[in-house]
Scaffold this motif. Structure first.
Motif, PDB file in Angstrom:
ATOM      1  N   VAL A  15     -13.173 -22.429   4.834  1.00 29.22           N
ATOM      2  CA  VAL A  15     -12.965 -21.069   4.339  1.00 29.22           C
ATOM      3  C   VAL A  15     -12.350 -20.223   5.450  1.00 29.22           C
ATOM      4  O   VAL A  15     -12.803 -20.268   6.600  1.00 29.22           O
ATOM      5  CB  VAL A  15     -14.299 -20.432   3.883  1.00 29.22           C
ATOM      6  N   ASN A  16     -11.311 -19.471   5.130  1.00 27.64           N
ATOM      7  CA  ASN A  16     -10.717 -18.540   6.081  1.00 27.64           C
ATOM      8  C   ASN A  16     -11.542 -17.261   6.108  1.00 27.64           C
ATOM      9  O   ASN A  16     -11.624 -16.546   5.103  1.00 27.64           O
ATOM     10  CB  ASN A  16      -9.264 -18.233   5.709  1.00 27.64           C
ATOM     11  N   VAL A  17     -12.151 -16.980   7.240  1.00 25.12           N
ATOM     12  CA  VAL A  17     -13.113 -15.884   7.354  1.00 25.12           C
ATOM     13  C   VAL A  17     -12.532 -14.756   8.204  1.00 25.12           C
ATOM     14  O   VAL A  17     -12.055 -15.004   9.320  1.00 25.12           O
ATOM     15  CB  VAL A  17     -14.430 -16.375   7.996  1.00 25.12           C
ATOM     16  N   PRO A  18     -12.567 -13.504   7.696  1.00 21.09           N
ATOM     17  CA  PRO A  18     -12.170 -12.356   8.531  1.00 21.09           C
ATOM     18  C   PRO A  18     -13.286 -12.039   9.522  1.00 21.09           C
ATOM     19  O   PRO A  18     -14.397 -11.710   9.102  1.00 21.09           O
ATOM     20  CB  PRO A  18     -11.983 -11.223   7.513  1.00 21.09           C
ATOM     21  N   PRO A  19     -13.055 -12.142  10.828  1.00 23.84           N
ATOM     22  CA  PRO A  19     -14.147 -11.991  11.800  1.00 23.84           C
ATOM     23  C   PRO A  19     -14.801 -10.621  11.796  1.00 23.84           C
ATOM     24  O   PRO A  19     -15.969 -10.480  12.137  1.00 23.84           O
ATOM     25  CB  PRO A  19     -13.466 -12.272  13.143  1.00 23.84           C
ATOM     26  N   GLN A  20     -14.064  -9.568  11.399  1.00 25.34           N
ATOM     27  CA  GLN A  20     -14.614  -8.215  11.414  1.00 25.34           C
ATOM     28  C   GLN A  20     -14.938  -7.702  10.016  1.00 25.34           C
ATOM     29  O   GLN A  20     -15.101  -6.515   9.812  1.00 25.34           O
ATOM     30  CB  GLN A  20     -13.636  -7.255  12.104  1.00 25.34           C
ATOM     31  N   GLY A  21     -15.029  -8.587   9.045  1.00 24.19           N
ATOM     32  CA  GLY A  21     -15.268  -8.145   7.680  1.00 24.19           C
ATOM     33  C   GLY A  21     -13.963  -8.111   6.908  1.00 24.19           C
ATOM     34  O   GLY A  21     -12.878  -8.242   7.490  1.00 24.19           O
ATOM     35  N   GLY A  22     -14.049  -7.891   5.610  1.00 24.45           N
ATOM     36  CA  GLY A  22     -12.904  -8.074   4.738  1.00 24.45           C
ATOM     37  C   GLY A  22     -11.807  -7.047   4.755  1.00 24.45           C
ATOM     38  O   GLY A  22     -10.756  -7.236   5.334  1.00 24.45           O
ATOM     39  N   ARG A  23     -12.056  -5.870   4.160  1.00 27.19           N
ATOM     40  CA  ARG A  23     -10.932  -5.024   3.767  1.00 27.19           C
ATOM     41  C   ARG A  23     -10.597  -3.913   4.741  1.00 27.19           C
ATOM     42  O   ARG A  23      -9.568  -3.279   4.632  1.00 27.19           O
ATOM     43  CB  ARG A  23     -11.234  -4.419   2.396  1.00 27.19           C
ATOM     44  N   LYS A  24     -11.466  -3.641   5.705  1.00 27.68           N
ATOM     45  CA  LYS A  24     -11.203  -2.541   6.621  1.00 27.68           C
ATOM     46  C   LYS A  24     -10.195  -2.925   7.701  1.00 27.68           C
ATOM     47  O   LYS A  24      -9.609  -2.069   8.340  1.00 27.68           O
ATOM     48  CB  LYS A  24     -12.512  -2.095   7.282  1.00 27.68           C
ATOM     49  N   HIS A  25     -10.007  -4.239   7.925  1.00 28.32           N
ATOM     50  CA  HIS A  25      -9.075  -4.704   8.948  1.00 28.32           C
ATOM     51  C   HIS A  25      -8.161  -5.767   8.324  1.00 28.32           C
ATOM     52  O   HIS A  25      -8.288  -6.955   8.595  1.00 28.32           O
ATOM     53  CB  HIS A  25      -9.837  -5.296  10.137  1.00 28.32           C
ATOM     54  N   PRO A  26      -7.216  -5.346   7.466  1.00 24.61           N
ATOM     55  CA  PRO A  26      -6.401  -6.315   6.729  1.00 24.61           C
ATOM     56  C   PRO A  26      -5.471  -7.145   7.602  1.00 24.61           C
ATOM     57  O   PRO A  26      -5.013  -8.208   7.180  1.00 24.61           O
ATOM     58  CB  PRO A  26      -5.601  -5.422   5.766  1.00 24.61           C
ATOM     59  N   ASP A  27      -5.155  -6.680   8.828  1.00 29.71           N
ATOM     60  CA  ASP A  27      -4.201  -7.391   9.681  1.00 29.71           C
ATOM     61  C   ASP A  27      -4.866  -8.366  10.651  1.00 29.71           C
ATOM     62  O   ASP A  27      -4.185  -8.960  11.487  1.00 29.71           O
ATOM     63  CB  ASP A  27      -3.366  -6.379  10.480  1.00 29.71           C
ATOM     64  N   GLN A  28      -6.196  -8.501  10.577  1.00 32.69           N
ATOM     65  CA  GLN A  28      -6.884  -9.348  11.540  1.00 32.69           C
ATOM     66  C   GLN A  28      -6.607 -10.821  11.288  1.00 32.69           C
ATOM     67  O   GLN A  28      -6.299 -11.242  10.176  1.00 32.69           O
ATOM     68  CB  GLN A  28      -8.397  -9.093  11.479  1.00 32.69           C
ATOM     69  N   LYS A  29      -6.679 -11.599  12.353  1.00 30.79           N
ATOM     70  CA  LYS A  29      -6.444 -13.035  12.261  1.00 30.79           C
ATOM     71  C   LYS A  29      -7.667 -13.729  11.687  1.00 30.79           C
ATOM     72  O   LYS A  29      -8.790 -13.486  12.110  1.00 30.79           O
ATOM     73  CB  LYS A  29      -6.126 -13.594  13.652  1.00 30.79           C
ATOM     74  N   MET A  30      -7.441 -14.590  10.699  1.00 29.10           N
ATOM     75  CA  MET A  30      -8.545 -15.301  10.047  1.00 29.10           C
ATOM     76  C   MET A  30      -9.056 -16.454  10.915  1.00 29.10           C
ATOM     77  O   MET A  30      -8.299 -17.044  11.695  1.00 29.10           O
ATOM     78  CB  MET A  30      -8.099 -15.840   8.686  1.00 29.10           C
ATOM     79  N   ILE A  31     -10.346 -16.762  10.748  1.00 30.31           N
ATOM     80  CA  ILE A  31     -10.968 -17.888  11.445  1.00 30.31           C
ATOM     81  C   ILE A  31     -11.394 -18.915  10.399  1.00 30.31           C
ATOM     82  O   ILE A  31     -12.079 -18.577   9.434  1.00 30.31           O
ATOM     83  CB  ILE A  31     -12.196 -17.436  12.266  1.00 30.31           C
TER      84      ILE A  31
END
Length: 413
Positions: free
Chosen positions: A219-235
């Motif tokens: 699963v590609n996980v947003p490290p800082q949570g979902g929608r508040k940081h749309p440009d973050q790199k997925m883990i």
């Protein structure tokens, strides 16, 4: 190397004449002070990364046995022996499974996700929080009530793994060996026994999203949570080795259990079975069929193979909860006053009064806390400002406080 036209440190701005050494690079310079700071930062980063990877390492000689896990739970949670045994065995097998992965044996042990059913205040969340103290793997508790399908207001399913990553200091290898407790799983039940014909974004839709997590997938996980940081790199996190423990009150499931037991047989045999049924604790007869009738989809039930229940708390259990555990409610109040130099004591009649009132309110162990708070609130407000060194609570004082609170609530109503 090319000589920089700017004869100053690119980091701190210190001119060359004020430095002992200015190292020149292609696009900038660095002085000896900033170089030392950079070295320290690099060493600290390496050390923290090493600590994160070793913090959750499991040694075979440190592996807690099921009996040891249950004994530890007994210190903080009263009763619920069956749920403790199921939980202890699941956690122990999870440890062994992780060790088997390291040995790469041909026989692969499948993970045994567990679901605990029990009315409010019986200790589901407390069991999860308590066992977290003992574990050598990352552990997190998430609330299913805030989960919605992707694209809707609420939290995405992947936020569950975001919290696990945070506990593991973003060490993916450690997070992939962790345990997740999903609380209030009953709140995502679909509204009826039949598949929904409309979009159920916080019910059946969430259950469908949970399937891939419970079964095991990358699963590609947003490290800082979902929608508040749309440009973050997925883990990328593989959930194959993550153990999931679910808990829920399933309010009203008693009726579905009763219906199933009554319709299972007909004729004279039916009355014989009814005689042996304990109507005060219907949850002990729970089966996966009842979870399906309540609104969990069959795919979710199949991925939670271990089903256990928590018994309703009787008067003796509530009385013990009030005073016996290491962090019991009464011990907490005594500690609060002890910090202010005040010795707190109670009459035994007060304990019985609190328990009897909690039974009337039907809130389980949580009712004990709310009633105790009503009794103690005035004393906690006034006594820290006085020079008193002792406080004794008797039955008369407790009854007056409860009557006062009930009078206030009636006026508000």
């Amino acid at each position: 190397m090319a000589k920089s036209t700017n004869e100053s440190c690119s980091f701190c701005g210190k001119p060359k004449k004020d430095t002992q050494l200015l190292i020149t690079g292609l696009h900038g310079n660095i002085c000896e002070s900033c170089a030392e700071q950079a070295h320290l930062i690099a060493e600290e980063t390496k050390a923290s990364s090493k600590k994160a990877s070793s913090q959750f390492k499991i040694e075979k000689n440190e592996l807690p046995k099921p009996v040891e896990i249950k004994t530890f739970l007994d210190q903080y949670v009263i009763g619920q022996d069956q749920a403790k045994r199921y939980l202890a065995v699941s956690v122990y097998n999870h440890y062994k499974r992780l060790m088997q992965i390291e040995s790469a044996d041909e026989v692969e042990i499948e993970k045994s996700n567990i679901i605990m059913v029990g009315s409010t205040g019986t200790g589901k969340t407390l069991l999860a929080k308590t066992i977290a103290r003992l574990l050598k793997v990352p552990f997190t508790i998430v609330d299913a009530t805030v989960l919605t399908e992707a694209g809707y207001v609420g939290e995405d399913i992947e936020s569950i793994l975001s919290r696990l990553l945070q506990v593991a200091d973003y060490n993916v290898e450690s997070a992939q060996r962790g345990i997740v407790f999903i609380d209030e799983i009953d709140k995502i039940a679909r509204k009826g026994d039949n598949p929904s014909i409309t979009r159920d974004v916080s019910g059946e839709g969430v259950q469908q999203g949970l399937l891939k997590l419970l079964e095991g997938s990358v699963v590609n996980v947003p490290p800082q949570g979902g929608r508040k940081h749309p440009d973050q790199k997925m883990i990328a996190v593989d959930t194959k080795n993550i153990l999931f423990i679910c808990g829920g009150a399933f309010d009203g499931i008693n009726k579905k259990i009763a219906q199933r037991l009554n319709t299972k047989v007909v004729g004279y045999a039916a009355s014989k079975i009814k005689i042996g049924i304990d109507k005060d604790n219907m949850l002990q007869y729970i089966s996966p069929q009842d979870l399906k009738s309540f609104g969990l989809i069959p795919e979710i039930i199949g991925r939670l193979p271990i089903l256990t229940y928590l018994s309703p708390l009787d008067r003796v259990a509530l009385r013990n909860i009030l005073t016996e555990p290491k962090n019991s409610i009464i011990k907490q109040y005594k500690k609060i006053f002890e910090i202010d130099g005040i010795k707190l004591s109670f009459d035994d009649d007060v304990y019985d009064f609190i328990v009897d009132t909690a039974i009337v309110y039907k809130l389980g162990a949580r009712g004990l806390r709310s009633i105790s708070e009503d009794i103690m609130i005035d004393a906690m407000y006034h006594y820290p400002s006085t020079k008193e060194k002792k406080l004794h609570i008797d039955l008369k004082y407790a009854q007056e406080r409860i009557r006062k609170e009930e009078t206030i609530q009636n006026k508000i109503a």
